[in-house]
Design an enzyme around this catalytic site. Structure first.
Site, PDB file in Angstrom:
ATOM      1  N   CYS A  79      -1.141   2.958   3.222  1.00 59.38           N
ATOM      2  CA  CYS A  79      -1.829   1.761   2.677  1.00 59.38           C
ATOM      3  C   CYS A  79      -2.126   0.737   3.444  1.00 59.38           C
ATOM      4  CB  CYS A  79      -1.390   1.373   1.172  1.00 59.38           C
ATOM      5  SG  CYS A  79       0.589   1.349   1.382  1.00 59.38           S
ATOM      6  N   CYS A  88       7.059   3.400  -1.034  1.00 54.59           N
ATOM      7  CA  CYS A  88       6.192   2.327  -1.801  1.00 54.59           C
ATOM      8  C   CYS A  88       6.366   2.793  -3.491  1.00 54.59           C
ATOM      9  CB  CYS A  88       4.562   2.362  -1.473  1.00 54.59           C
ATOM     10  SG  CYS A  88       3.649   1.497  -2.329  1.00 54.59           S
TER      11      CYS A  88
END
Length: 397
Positions: free
Chosen positions: A199, A101
């Site tokens: 996340c 990410c």
């Protein structure tokens, strides 16, 4: 005198990015906030904090006195991060999506968006530092000064071009100092709990989340003597070193027979994907869980080229002290490490990150690791060859 920049800050709704934005404004920079929405499949779920995070980020921007923009990167995230996450789990490995990410979203898609806004720099609330080395002309990625919060491990795939445009304002501070500043200046999220976990999963049970995307494929659980002692629900749902959720805690006669005591805990030691078999051992320090060496692939070097073979330190997981090691071989695509002390539960799919003191050199994805003791004959290992070296992996992938 330091130059002033137009800086776009990634405001996550947390206290670290909020204080980062405030510090930059205090230094005289023109600061713009961006809130990145990276996941929306279950945005109204009790586990997804995106909506509250956006409200917190907007409140912070209001207090600091900066503009903030809400940007949706969910499509990019699903293509570049989540798809790879699922591929790795389906192959029996344990990926770290937060590293991907950072490389693909926070320092690529976000960086590109910030440049379109006329930014000269971007900033995040990561605990790390960037230093320009005039002797080499290179930007170095350094550990954050708070040893308990250092996040350089997650940033090791950043390139020279990315580091040249990145600022980490809280990297010079301790977390306690960040909290103190947030309280003193009246930030609404000064006491907000740090986010944990991946996340897009949030606080939900991990196996419950994977069930939605990966089909279960049950198979045998075997101990280090080759005896079947249970059934697993699918190799994708386990990781090396895992102790909880194995469903074999009541297998007393096997534990007693091994001499380790009937209550000794079981740990996942390896995953045989072709045979759909989960191998477990009793005892935290069982030799199958200890690896004196590893091989990594998909290497990424901060300097743009691999460091010279020699003595360094490495982490094979985030919450781990630096381990003394020797870089045996290194190339643009992979490397091999040997450790002074065997490392516990070295896990394919996770990242091995190399350090020279406080400087993060880069790293790669762990592909295989040898055990300190070869398996007994009744447990034939799946071997893989690297030139003339023979490595018994802790997971066959």
């Amino acid at each position: 005198m330091s130059s002033k920049h137009r800086v776009v800050v990634g405001l996550s709704g947390g206290v670290d990015s909020a204080v980062s934005a405030w510090l930059l404004k205090q230094q005289g920079h023109e600061v713009i906030g961006i809130f990145m929405k990276n996941w929306e499949d279950d945005d109204d779920s009790e586990y997804c904090s995106s909506r509250q995070d956006w409200l917190d980020a907007a409140s912070v921007a209001d207090v600091i006195g900066i503009d903030i923009e809400h940007v949706n990167f969910a499509a990019e995230y699903k293509d570049r991060v989540f798809a790879e996450f699922l591929r790795e789990y389906q192959a029996g490995r344990t990926p770290n999506p937060d590293i991907l990410c950072n490389a693909e979203i926070k320092f690529k898609a976000f960086l590109d968006h910030a440049m379109r806004l006329g930014a000269e720099k971007i900033a995040t609330g990561h605990y790390a530092r960037v230093r320009h080395n005039p002797a080499t002309g290179l930007h170095e990625l350094l550990k954050g000064l708070d040893p308990l919060k250092d996040q350089s491990y997650f940033l090791h795939r950043l390139s020279q071009a990315q580091l040249a445009r990145t600022m980490f304002p809280v990297g010079e501070l301790l977390k306690t100092e960040v909290r103190r500043i947030a309280t003193e200046i009246g930030l609404p999220n000064a006491k907000k709990k740090d986010s944990t976990g991946i996340c897009f999963i949030g606080e939900r049970p991990f196996r419950e989340f994977l069930n939605r995307y990966i089909q279960k494929a049950p198979g045998p659980i075997r101990d280090d003597r080759g005896r079947e002692i249970g059934q697993h629900v699918g190799l994708s749902f386990y990781t090396l070193g895992q102790r909880q959720g194995l469903g074999i805690g009541g297998v007393k006669e096997v534990g007693a027979a091994k001499g380790g005591g009937e209550h000794a805990p079981w740990f996942v030691a390896r995953k045989d994907v072709p045979g759909n078999t989960l191998w477990v051992v009793q005892g935290h320090d069982h030799p199958w869980l200890l690896s004196p060496e590893l091989e990594a692939q998909d290497a990424s070097w901060v300097a743009g080229e691999p460091p010279a073979p020699g003595v360094y330190a490495a982490k094979t997981r985030y919450r781990q002290a630096d381990a003394a090691c020797t870089l045996v071989t290194a190339g643009p695509s992979g490397f091999a490490l040997t450790f002074e002390e065997p490392q516990w539960a070295v896990t394919p799919g996770q990242s091995a990150v190399l350090y020279d003191g406080e400087v993060c050199l880069g790293g790669g994805v762990i592909h295989g690791a040898s055990a300190t003791r070869q398996p007994v004959p009744s447990v034939p290992p799946v071997a893989m060859r690297r030139g003339r070296r023979r490595v018994v992996p802790s997971s066959n992938a």
